[in-house]
Scaffold this motif. Structure first.
Motif, short mmCIF file in Angstrom:
data_model
loop_
_atom_site.label_atom_id
_atom_site.label_comp_id
_atom_site.label_asym_id
_atom_site.label_seq_id
_atom_site.Cartn_x
_atom_site.Cartn_y
_atom_site.Cartn_z
N TYR A 39 0.86 -1.11 -0.01
CA TYR A 39 0.02 0.00 -0.04
C TYR A 39 0.96 1.13 -0.40
CZ TYR A 39 -2.70 4.02 1.35
OH TYR A 39 -2.88 5.15 1.42
N LEU A 40 1.97 1.27 0.79
CA LEU A 40 2.57 2.47 0.97
C LEU A 40 3.50 2.72 -0.21
CD1 LEU A 40 3.85 2.01 4.57
CD2 LEU A 40 2.47 3.89 3.72
N LYS A 41 3.94 1.56 -1.00
CA LYS A 41 4.63 1.82 -2.13
C LYS A 41 3.75 2.46 -2.92
CE LYS A 41 8.03 -0.89 -4.97
NZ LYS A 41 8.21 -2.28 -5.28
N GLY A 42 2.60 2.14 -3.31
CA GLY A 42 2.00 3.06 -4.33
C GLY A 42 1.49 4.18 -3.75
N ASN A 43 1.14 4.44 -2.57
CA ASN A 43 0.31 5.65 -2.25
C ASN A 43 1.13 6.58 -1.20
OD1 ASN A 43 -2.45 5.02 -2.93
ND2 ASN A 43 -1.62 3.08 -2.11
N CYS A 44 2.55 6.14 -0.91
CA CYS A 44 3.11 7.14 -0.22
C CYS A 44 4.67 7.14 -0.62
CB CYS A 44 3.32 6.45 1.33
SG CYS A 44 3.94 7.56 2.48
N SER A 45 4.83 7.60 -1.61
CA SER A 45 6.18 7.62 -2.40
C SER A 45 6.67 8.81 -2.11
CB SER A 45 6.02 7.73 -3.90
OG SER A 45 5.29 8.99 -4.37
N LEU A 46 8.08 9.09 -2.32
CA LEU A 46 8.90 10.20 -1.99
C LEU A 46 8.09 11.31 -2.45
CD1 LEU A 46 11.03 11.26 -0.24
CD2 LEU A 46 12.61 10.90 -2.56
N ASP A 47 7.54 11.28 -3.57
CA ASP A 47 6.86 12.62 -4.04
C ASP A 47 5.78 12.95 -3.18
OD1 ASP A 47 8.75 13.02 -6.03
OD2 ASP A 47 7.50 12.00 -7.57
N VAL A 48 5.00 12.05 -2.75
CA VAL A 48 3.89 12.29 -2.08
C VAL A 48 4.46 12.85 -0.46
CG1 VAL A 48 1.89 11.28 -0.60
CG2 VAL A 48 2.40 10.53 -3.05
N VAL A 49 5.27 12.28 -0.08
CA VAL A 49 5.95 12.80 1.29
C VAL A 49 6.25 14.17 1.04
CG1 VAL A 49 7.55 12.54 2.97
CG2 VAL A 49 6.39 10.39 2.08
N ARG A 50 7.07 14.34 0.17
CA ARG A 50 7.83 15.65 -0.15
C ARG A 50 6.61 16.97 -0.24
NH1 ARG A 50 12.86 16.73 -2.33
NH2 ARG A 50 13.74 14.99 -3.34
N GLN A 51 5.62 16.42 -0.96
CA GLN A 51 4.60 17.52 -1.18
C GLN A 51 3.96 17.89 0.28
OE1 GLN A 51 1.92 16.06 -4.12
NE2 GLN A 51 3.49 16.14 -5.63
N GLY A 52 3.78 16.64 0.86
CA GLY A 52 2.89 16.98 2.09
C GLY A 52 3.63 17.77 3.03
N VAL A 53 5.22 17.58 3.24
CA VAL A 53 5.88 17.95 4.21
C VAL A 53 6.28 19.48 3.95
CG1 VAL A 53 6.70 15.84 5.07
CG2 VAL A 53 8.11 17.35 3.66
N ALA A 54 6.08 19.77 2.52
CA ALA A 54 6.19 21.22 2.27
C ALA A 54 5.37 21.80 2.73
CB ALA A 54 6.36 21.00 0.61
N GLY A 55 4.13 21.49 2.81
CA GLY A 55 2.92 22.19 3.43
C GLY A 55 2.96 22.02 5.02
N GLY A 56 3.87 21.36 5.58
CA GLY A 56 3.78 21.28 7.08
C GLY A 56 2.98 20.25 7.35
N ILE A 57 2.67 19.20 6.69
CA ILE A 57 1.56 18.15 6.92
C ILE A 57 2.64 16.96 7.67
CG2 ILE A 57 0.13 16.57 6.27
CD1 ILE A 57 -0.85 18.66 4.17
N THR A 58 2.12 16.63 9.00
CA THR A 58 2.79 15.27 9.28
C THR A 58 1.84 14.15 9.46
OG1 THR A 58 2.46 16.61 11.54
CG2 THR A 58 4.70 16.61 10.60
N LYS A 59 0.57 14.44 9.41
CA LYS A 59 -0.30 13.42 9.30
C LYS A 59 -1.10 13.35 8.01
CE LYS A 59 -4.75 11.96 11.32
NZ LYS A 59 -5.96 12.97 11.59
N GLN A 60 -0.55 12.84 6.99
CA GLN A 60 -1.11 12.96 5.60
C GLN A 60 -2.38 12.09 5.76
OE1 GLN A 60 2.07 13.13 3.36
NE2 GLN A 60 1.05 13.78 1.40
N ALA A 61 -3.42 13.04 5.24
CA ALA A 61 -4.82 12.60 5.27
C ALA A 61 -5.03 11.15 4.45
CB ALA A 61 -5.81 13.33 4.94
N ASP A 62 -4.69 11.23 3.38
CA ASP A 62 -4.78 9.97 2.26
C ASP A 62 -4.11 8.91 2.95
OD1 ASP A 62 -6.02 11.85 0.83
OD2 ASP A 62 -4.52 11.91 -0.70
N VAL A 63 -2.95 8.79 3.53
CA VAL A 63 -2.09 7.93 3.85
C VAL A 63 -2.58 7.30 5.06
CG1 VAL A 63 0.12 7.01 4.55
CG2 VAL A 63 0.04 8.66 2.68
N TRP A 64 -2.96 8.36 5.95
CA TRP A 64 -3.75 7.86 7.31
C TRP A 64 -5.05 7.13 6.94
CZ3 TRP A 64 -2.46 7.01 12.08
CH2 TRP A 64 -3.42 7.07 13.04
N GLN A 65 -5.83 7.55 6.24
CA GLN A 65 -7.09 6.90 5.71
C GLN A 65 -6.66 5.54 5.02
OE1 GLN A 65 -10.11 8.13 6.55
NE2 GLN A 65 -10.49 5.77 5.93
#
Lengths: 397, 361
Positions: B19-45
């Motif tokens: 699941y994480l491989k498909g949905n929590c790539s480095l790009d996804v993490v990068r985008q999230g943390v750039a906005g200061g997000i530490t609980k990524q809603a999609d990944v958490w869901q």
């Protein structure tokens, strides 16, 4: 994950514990010496074979106990001897006996295995040469067939115990025109023949553990070959693999760690036990963590074998990690003892009979021997991680 | 005797990793943390949908009631993916605190909500390990005052579990009046730790933790084991990336992995990390099966993975040469994840001292 042992293995373990309790006083003290076994050691070995705690899986007709191989039993035996600090038995020579069992002729097995197991017959290994260490397959000691005999010329080095040995198992080049791995044969012969000269090689510990062994027109019987002509490299590899597995054995590391803890509890500086002194204490704890990782890593390897799987990386790292860890355990013992740590031989005030300095030096020998740490890293890098081999060096390039 | 993962455990870890491989790539993490997000809603869901938030919570309270080894496998997968989700605090430490110190009513109220992902808990216990920059937390008349630092998952929390100076733990509404929260900027942008100041705030005591430190210590043990597993996953990725880079990057007409200098760096990393996997498995397994061994081992797992993690983070970066130092490759996200793990819940020297004490040394 199920760390419990079966009923049968629990019984096996408690019987062994009972045996050790009853008989540990008849066990010889200290490490086994490299030369001839003492009478005491031979008797102990006989007792162990009789009860199935040594040579357990060697067939009865070759002098063993004759039980089916069961890896958990072997593991329990190693563990319990280590825990109770009693000298374990052996299955003859761990390098040559498995080879004879697997690839020897019936005649070789019948003549050689029983006296080896009982400790009557001592072997030495003629593999390394001055010019062939890590690159063993480049070895150049030659054997030429002349009638019913091989005629051997050349020099071996690191032949442990050659000065006491009755027999030698030796790699020699018999097919000079074949590619290097395919030109080697595996010969066994007695050491008492003309043309063999053994010169002791004193090591840094002060003992002559090794030798240089010279062969000058040494004639040995033709039927002393194990396997076919030119297949010696593959015959030998079975044993090399075996040796690499036992170097870095986690039981031994755990037992040494326990001795270190004892030392650090008993030795004091101004009345404070060493184990309470923060700098030493922290090093001790670091080593404990590493010792435990190797212990559980060993359980993982054992499980893989039980499932008839190849353990892979956990197995590849044992020699590299285990020998280095043993070395560091000895290093801490020495450091924590301060000046007392350098006492040696028969010095007054010496602790644990000088075992820590000797181990520290011997361990360095083991980091180098049986495939140096650097060769281990090459193997891990290439075989486990899939990194490419170093390109061959080209003359004049 | 079987020291190995079961088929179900392998499947569990594969499904989380998949699941994480498909949905929590480095790009996804990068985008999230750039906005200061530490609980990524999609990944958490997503991990909520996998049903793993209640991994150690009993079945009758909405969880899946698996063991700590299963939980450690999830933590490892999250470490691999540097996933920005509040798993360790909310899904492991808080349930351990509640299960060991909570009243029946507290368990019934909160554990189902944790398992469903409806409520996120932050956990503040660091003052009980090494207090810095605060005078601690005082409890008087059922109200908390003082400052808790480095509250795990505290920024995204709806509720908090806070240890006071006596070691007793309390449930506090993170949004109650009198609570002031501030995210502390750390090197690791994938997770947030909070400073939380309490000014006479209503708190709900976990009664089992009042005169018994065991619930608190078990909470810390659990956190340490999961942090060790997280570092295991993160360090493993760094090795894989270093090996892949060494197989591809050419200099002097050769891939650099054919040079022994580089090959040996890779071999050393692999040979240091592989036994750590067995330590993490064994340690996690003791929580359910041999709890008398857990304290010492949790300390060792935490400290040793911190040491090996740091060393791998350094060496793997070096294998990448100059590129390893850039933001372009993103290797530093793992470097920093391991870096934060090392400091949380006790740095290695402190934790090793606890391991010694746990053995009566």
């Amino acid at each position: 994950m199920d760390l419990a042992y079966s009923e049968r293995h629990q019984v096996f373990r408690s019987e062994l514990q009972q045996f050790l309790k009853e008989h540990k006083d008849s066990a010889p003290k200290g490490r086994a010496s490299i030369g001839k076994a003492s009478d005491e050691a031979k008797q102990w070995q006989q007792l162990l074979i009789k009860h199935g705690y040594a040579a357990r899986n060697i067939p009865k007709k070759y002098g063993g106990y004759g039980a089916e191989f069961d890896i958990l039993e072997s593991h329990i035996i190693a563990e319990e001897f280590s825990k109770s600090n009693v000298r374990p038995g052996h299955s003859g020579d761990e390098r040559v006996v498995p080879v004879l069992l697997e690839l020897g002729t019936e005649k070789q097995r019948e003549e050689l295995i029983a006296p080896t197991i009982s400790g009557e017959m001592i072997w030495c290994q003629g593999y390394s040469e001055p010019g062939s260490g890590s690159d063993l397959a480049s070895l150049s000691t030659k054997a030429v067939l002349d009638g019913d005999e091989w005629v051997i010329n050349g020099q071996k080095i690191w032949t442990s115990g050659a000065q006491h040995a009755d027999m030698c198992f030796c790699l020699v080049r018999t097919e000079p025109d074949a590619p290097k791995h395919q030109g080697i044969s595996y010969l066994i012969f007695t050491m008492d023949r003309p043309g063999i000269e053994v010169r002791p090689l004193v090591t840094m510990t002060g003992e002559a553990i090794f030798n240089e062994t010279f062969f000058t027109d040494t004639r040995v019987p033709k039927d002393g070959i194990v396997g076919k002509r030119g297949e010696g490299w593959f015959v030998a590899n079975a044993t090399l693999k075996h040796e690499r597995g036992s170097l870095g054995d986690p039981n031994q590391t755990e037992s040494r760690f326990r001795s270190l803890v004892e030392l650090m509890k008993n030795e004091t500086i101004d009345g404070t036990p060493l184990i309470k002194i923060p700098a030493y204490r922290d090093r001790l704890m670091r080593l404990q963590a590493r010792m435990l990782t190797m212990k559980y890593n060993g359980m993982r390897i054992l499980t893989a074998y039980l499932k008839k799987e190849e353990p892979g990386l956990p197995r590849w790292i044992v020699k590299l990690q285990g020998c280095e860890l043993n070395h560091q355990i000895a290093a801490l013992a020495i450091d924590a003892m301060g000046e007392l740590g350098v006492l040696y031989e028969d010095s007054p005030y010496i602790r644990d009979a000088g075992m820590w300095q000797k181990s520290y030096m011997l361990d360095l020998g083991l980091i180098i021997g049986g495939g140096t740490a650097q060769i281990q890293k090459n193997m891990i890098g290439e075989r486990a991680l899939g990194l490419p081999k170093e390109p061959k060096y080209k003359q004049g390039a | 005797m079987e020291f190995a993962l079961s088929e179900e455990q392998v499947m569990l870890q594969d499904s989380v990793s998949g699941y994480l491989k498909g949905n929590c790539s480095l790009d996804v993490v990068r985008q999230g943390v750039a906005g200061g997000i530490t609980k990524q809603a999609d990944v958490w869901q997503g991990i909520c949908d996998l049903g793993i938030l209640g991994i150690i919570i009993p079945g009758e309270l909405g969880g899946v009631e698996l063991g700590f080894l299963d939980a450690a496998l999830i933590a490892e997968a999250l470490g691999r993916a540097i996933a920005p989700v509040p798993f360790i605090g909310s899904c492991i430490m808080a349930p351990v605190a509640l299960l060991n110190g909570g009243s029946e009513q507290q368990k019934e109220t909160w554990l189902p909500k944790i398992a469903s992902g409806e409520v996120v808990f932050g956990v503040g216990v660091t003052e009980q390990i090494a207090r810095r920059e605060t005078d601690g937390i005082q409890c008087s008349g059922g109200k908390l005052s003082g400052k808790a630092m480095f509250v795990v998952d505290g920024v995204d929390a709806d509720m908090l579990i806070i240890a006071d100076d006596s070691g007793a733990m309390h449930i506090v509404d993170a949004n109650a009046s009198g609570v002031t929260r501030r995210a502390l900027q750390t090197i690791d942008k994938t997770r947030a730790v909070a400073e939380v100041v309490f000014d006479s705030v209503e708190a709900d005591l976990l009664p089992g933790s009042q005169n018994d430190k065991e619930p608190l210590l078990k909470t810390i043990d659990a956190g340490r084991i999961m942090i060790a597993a997280d570092s295991l996953g993160a360090a493993q990725v760094m090795i894989e990336q270093a090996v892949a880079y060494a197989q591809e990057r050419k200099q002097f007409d050769r891939v650099i992995g054919s040079f022994q200098a580089v090959k040996h760096m890779c071999a050393e990393m692999a040979s240091d990390l592989e036994p750590c996997r067995s330590l993490v498995w064994y340690t996690a397994h003791t929580v359910n099966d041999m709890p008398e061994e857990t304290r010492m081992l949790a300390c060792h797992a935490k400290a040793h993975l911190s040491e090996v993690g740091r060393s791998i983070a350094k060496i793997a970066t070096e294998v990448h040469g100059g590129m390893g130092f850039t933001d372009l490759l993103g290797l530093h996200y793992w470097f920093k994840r391991v870096g934060l793990n090392r400091q949380l819940l006790g740095s290695p020297e402190l934790v090793r001292e606890e391991a010694a004490l746990a053995q009566g040394w």
